[in-house]
Design a protein around this motif. Structure first.
Motif, PDB file in Angstrom:
ATOM      1  N   LEU A 170       0.835  -1.207   0.000  1.00 63.46           N
ATOM      2  CA  LEU A 170       0.000   0.000   0.000  1.00 63.46           C
ATOM      3  C   LEU A 170       0.869   1.256   0.000  1.00 63.46           C
ATOM      4  O   LEU A 170       0.583   2.222  -0.722  1.00 63.46           O
ATOM      5  CB  LEU A 170      -0.935   0.004   1.211  1.00 63.46           C
ATOM      6  CG  LEU A 170      -2.147  -0.927   1.133  1.00 63.46           C
ATOM      7  CD1 LEU A 170      -2.758  -1.124   2.517  1.00 63.46           C
ATOM      8  CD2 LEU A 170      -3.193  -0.378   0.163  1.00 63.46           C
ATOM      9  N   ILE A 171       1.931   1.256   0.807  1.00 62.42           N
ATOM     10  CA  ILE A 171       2.836   2.407   0.839  1.00 62.42           C
ATOM     11  C   ILE A 171       3.524   2.578  -0.512  1.00 62.42           C
ATOM     12  O   ILE A 171       3.603   3.694  -1.048  1.00 62.42           O
ATOM     13  CB  ILE A 171       3.869   2.245   1.967  1.00 62.42           C
ATOM     14  CG1 ILE A 171       3.177   2.323   3.335  1.00 62.42           C
ATOM     15  CG2 ILE A 171       4.967   3.299   1.869  1.00 62.42           C
ATOM     16  CD1 ILE A 171       4.077   2.003   4.513  1.00 62.42           C
ATOM     17  N   LEU A 172       4.016   1.489  -1.091  1.00 60.08           N
ATOM     18  CA  LEU A 172       4.669   1.576  -2.406  1.00 60.08           C
ATOM     19  C   LEU A 172       3.696   2.075  -3.475  1.00 60.08           C
ATOM     20  O   LEU A 172       4.098   2.767  -4.422  1.00 60.08           O
ATOM     21  CB  LEU A 172       5.241   0.214  -2.796  1.00 60.08           C
ATOM     22  CG  LEU A 172       6.414  -0.285  -1.947  1.00 60.08           C
ATOM     23  CD1 LEU A 172       6.771  -1.719  -2.322  1.00 60.08           C
ATOM     24  CD2 LEU A 172       7.623   0.631  -2.099  1.00 60.08           C
ATOM     25  N   ASN A 173       2.411   1.777  -3.320  1.00 56.68           N
ATOM     26  CA  ASN A 173       1.409   2.207  -4.296  1.00 56.68           C
ATOM     27  C   ASN A 173       1.028   3.681  -4.166  1.00 56.68           C
ATOM     28  O   ASN A 173       0.188   4.160  -4.923  1.00 56.68           O
ATOM     29  CB  ASN A 173       0.150   1.340  -4.179  1.00 56.68           C
ATOM     30  CG  ASN A 173       0.332  -0.033  -4.783  1.00 56.68           C
ATOM     31  OD1 ASN A 173       1.331  -0.307  -5.434  1.00 56.68           O
ATOM     32  ND2 ASN A 173      -0.631  -0.920  -4.562  1.00 56.68           N
ATOM     33  N   THR A 174       1.653   4.399  -3.211  1.00 52.13           N
ATOM     34  CA  THR A 174       1.434   5.849  -3.148  1.00 52.13           C
ATOM     35  C   THR A 174       2.383   6.611  -4.069  1.00 52.13           C
ATOM     36  O   THR A 174       2.277   7.837  -4.168  1.00 52.13           O
ATOM     37  CB  THR A 174       1.577   6.392  -1.707  1.00 52.13           C
ATOM     38  OG1 THR A 174       2.913   6.170  -1.234  1.00 52.13           O
ATOM     39  CG2 THR A 174       0.564   5.737  -0.775  1.00 52.13           C
ATOM     40  N   GLU A 175       3.292   5.917  -4.732  1.00 51.43           N
ATOM     41  CA  GLU A 175       4.127   6.552  -5.762  1.00 51.43           C
ATOM     42  C   GLU A 175       3.218   7.229  -6.782  1.00 51.43           C
ATOM     43  O   GLU A 175       2.311   6.602  -7.350  1.00 51.43           O
ATOM     44  CB  GLU A 175       5.013   5.490  -6.409  1.00 51.43           C
ATOM     45  CG  GLU A 175       5.423   5.738  -7.850  1.00 51.43           C
ATOM     46  CD  GLU A 175       6.439   6.855  -8.014  1.00 51.43           C
ATOM     47  OE1 GLU A 175       5.988   7.994  -8.255  1.00 51.43           O
ATOM     48  OE2 GLU A 175       7.647   6.579  -7.930  1.00 51.43           O
ATOM     49  N   VAL A 176       3.442   8.521  -7.016  1.00 56.51           N
ATOM     50  CA  VAL A 176       2.551   9.323  -7.862  1.00 56.51           C
ATOM     51  C   VAL A 176       2.365   8.700  -9.243  1.00 56.51           C
ATOM     52  O   VAL A 176       1.257   8.704  -9.793  1.00 56.51           O
ATOM     53  CB  VAL A 176       3.086  10.769  -7.984  1.00 56.51           C
ATOM     54  CG1 VAL A 176       2.278  11.557  -9.012  1.00 56.51           C
ATOM     55  CG2 VAL A 176       3.045  11.468  -6.627  1.00 56.51           C
ATOM     56  N   LYS A 177       3.420   8.151  -9.796  1.00 56.53           N
ATOM     57  CA  LYS A 177       3.335   7.586 -11.140  1.00 56.53           C
ATOM     58  C   LYS A 177       2.432   6.356 -11.199  1.00 56.53           C
ATOM     59  O   LYS A 177       1.965   5.982 -12.279  1.00 56.53           O
ATOM     60  CB  LYS A 177       4.731   7.236 -11.655  1.00 56.53           C
ATOM     61  CG  LYS A 177       5.591   8.453 -11.976  1.00 56.53           C
ATOM     62  CD  LYS A 177       6.913   8.032 -12.575  1.00 56.53           C
ATOM     63  CE  LYS A 177       7.761   9.245 -12.937  1.00 56.53           C
ATOM     64  NZ  LYS A 177       9.075   8.844 -13.511  1.00 56.53           N
ATOM     65  N   LEU A 178       2.198   5.710 -10.054  1.00 58.83           N
ATOM     66  CA  LEU A 178       1.357   4.517 -10.039  1.00 58.83           C
ATOM     67  C   LEU A 178      -0.129   4.834  -9.837  1.00 58.83           C
ATOM     68  O   LEU A 178      -0.974   3.973 -10.070  1.00 58.83           O
ATOM     69  CB  LEU A 178       1.804   3.576  -8.913  1.00 58.83           C
ATOM     70  CG  LEU A 178       3.192   2.960  -9.041  1.00 58.83           C
ATOM     71  CD1 LEU A 178       3.482   2.081  -7.825  1.00 58.83           C
ATOM     72  CD2 LEU A 178       3.312   2.153 -10.329  1.00 58.83           C
ATOM     73  N   VAL A 179      -0.434   6.048  -9.411  1.00 60.52           N
ATOM     74  CA  VAL A 179      -1.818   6.375  -9.050  1.00 60.52           C
ATOM     75  C   VAL A 179      -2.793   6.178 -10.211  1.00 60.52           C
ATOM     76  O   VAL A 179      -3.858   5.577 -10.019  1.00 60.52           O
ATOM     77  CB  VAL A 179      -1.902   7.800  -8.474  1.00 60.52           C
ATOM     78  CG1 VAL A 179      -3.358   8.212  -8.259  1.00 60.52           C
ATOM     79  CG2 VAL A 179      -1.133   7.876  -7.155  1.00 60.52           C
ATOM     80  N   PRO A 180      -2.508   6.661 -11.426  1.00 62.30           N
ATOM     81  CA  PRO A 180      -3.468   6.427 -12.518  1.00 62.30           C
ATOM     82  C   PRO A 180      -3.761   4.953 -12.760  1.00 62.30           C
ATOM     83  O   PRO A 180      -4.920   4.574 -12.984  1.00 62.30           O
ATOM     84  CB  PRO A 180      -2.780   7.073 -13.732  1.00 62.30           C
ATOM     85  CG  PRO A 180      -1.890   8.118 -13.142  1.00 62.30           C
ATOM     86  CD  PRO A 180      -1.378   7.516 -11.860  1.00 62.30           C
ATOM     87  N   SER A 181      -2.730   4.112 -12.699  1.00 57.80           N
ATOM     88  CA  SER A 181      -2.966   2.672 -12.917  1.00 57.80           C
ATOM     89  C   SER A 181      -3.720   2.060 -11.746  1.00 57.80           C
ATOM     90  O   SER A 181      -4.501   1.118 -11.940  1.00 57.80           O
ATOM     91  CB  SER A 181      -1.648   1.940 -13.160  1.00 57.80           C
ATOM     92  OG  SER A 181      -0.809   2.013 -12.021  1.00 57.80           O
ATOM     93  N   ASN A 182      -3.528   2.587 -10.530  1.00 59.22           N
ATOM     94  CA  ASN A 182      -4.307   2.097  -9.389  1.00 59.22           C
ATOM     95  C   ASN A 182      -5.795   2.342  -9.619  1.00 59.22           C
ATOM     96  O   ASN A 182      -6.634   1.466  -9.357  1.00 59.22           O
ATOM     97  CB  ASN A 182      -3.866   2.793  -8.099  1.00 59.22           C
ATOM     98  CG  ASN A 182      -2.467   2.411  -7.669  1.00 59.22           C
ATOM     99  OD1 ASN A 182      -1.931   1.388  -8.088  1.00 59.22           O
ATOM    100  ND2 ASN A 182      -1.866   3.226  -6.819  1.00 59.22           N
TER     101      ASN A 182
END
Length: 274
Positions: A170-182
């Protein structure tokens, strides 16, 4: 009273309760900071994470509660100056925003999974742990640094490995570049208590205060100061009205709870009015 935080979660006025709570955080920050442990405790209580009789796997949830509290205490005990934006106030903003979104979602979803509530709340308190200020020089640099710092500084021995793995992801998924794919991952899926949807809720909570007219411009000023301190180029741009507008154009709210809170419509109104 110091070390107690009143979190207003109002089903009759979700937005008003959220703004009141975020305002209370700022008043405390300016005068006599209540501290992240008190904010976290208020969030855990609102979400029913301390109600032993109501939780099927209470021992596992309690381990998550304890780990989250360790993180909150460690953040406040750290003596080094905190960054101008990625500080305890930001973490408190995220905790409060997430708790409101989760409270809304609990009313939309028949099945309640307290384990995921505790997991994503724990990830929220740790998502910027030991943040050095500034921006990533390479993908997931600071997010990975936070995960590694937690591993080194906070005792996770009472957690199941799977729960710790979820927190770290969850913390790693806060990377801004990953947000659109999330957001894309859940775009055509019904809400469920899982890693994908909790990632979206955490992403939304991470930017929620900055998306409001009440707090967004001031937070952009703080972020600009942090970037200037870290030597980030064009650090002043985000502090302008156009900088905040560009930020609004770059973000996304897609969870059912965010829609109930009116966030997509609110952001669209601000963009259209400029």
């Amino acid at each position: 009273m110091k070390n107690q935080f009143h979190l207003r979660v109002d089903p009759q006025d979700w937005s008003g309760g959220l703004i009141d709570s975020l305002s209370a955080l700022r008043l405390s920050w300016q005068q006599d900071w209540v501290g992240l442990p008190a904010v976290l405790m208020a969030c855990q209580q609102v979400l029913g994470l301390r109600d032993q009789d109501q939780i099927q796997d209470f021992q596992r949830v309690e381990a998550l509660n304890g780990y989250a509290m360790q993180i909150a205490q460690r953040i406040e005990q750290h003596e080094a100056p905190q960054p101008a934006y990625h500080n305890s106030l930001h973490t408190a903003d995220v905790l409060v925003s997430l708790t409101v979104l989760l409270s809304i979602q609990l009313r939309q979803t028949p099945v309640v999974d307290k384990l995921w509530l505790a997991t994503v709340l724990t990830a929220a308190v740790g998502h910027d742990f030991a943040h050095p200020g500034g921006i990533n020089r390479f993908d997931s640099e600071i997010e990975s640094f936070s995960v590694n710092s937690l591993q080194a500084q906070v005792d996770s021995s009472t957690l199941l490995p799977l729960d710790l793995e979820h927190i770290e992801q969850l913390i790693l998924n806060t990377e801004v570049k990953l947000v659109p794919s999330n957001h894309s991952t859940v775009a055509h899926a019904d809400f469920a208590w899982n890693l994908a949807w909790c990632s979206v809720l955490l992403n939304e909570s991470d930017i929620l205060a900055s998306a409001t007219p009440e707090f967004g411009p001031a937070l952009c000023q703080s972020l600009s100061q942090e970037w200037a301190d870290a030597g980030v180029e064009d650090s002043l741009a985000i502090a302008t009205p156009q900088g905040w507008m560009d930020f609004l154009k770059s973000i996304q709210f897609s969870s059912p709870a965010a829609v109930v809170l009116g966030l997509p419509a609110q952001v669209r109104r601000h963009i259209d009015s400029h």
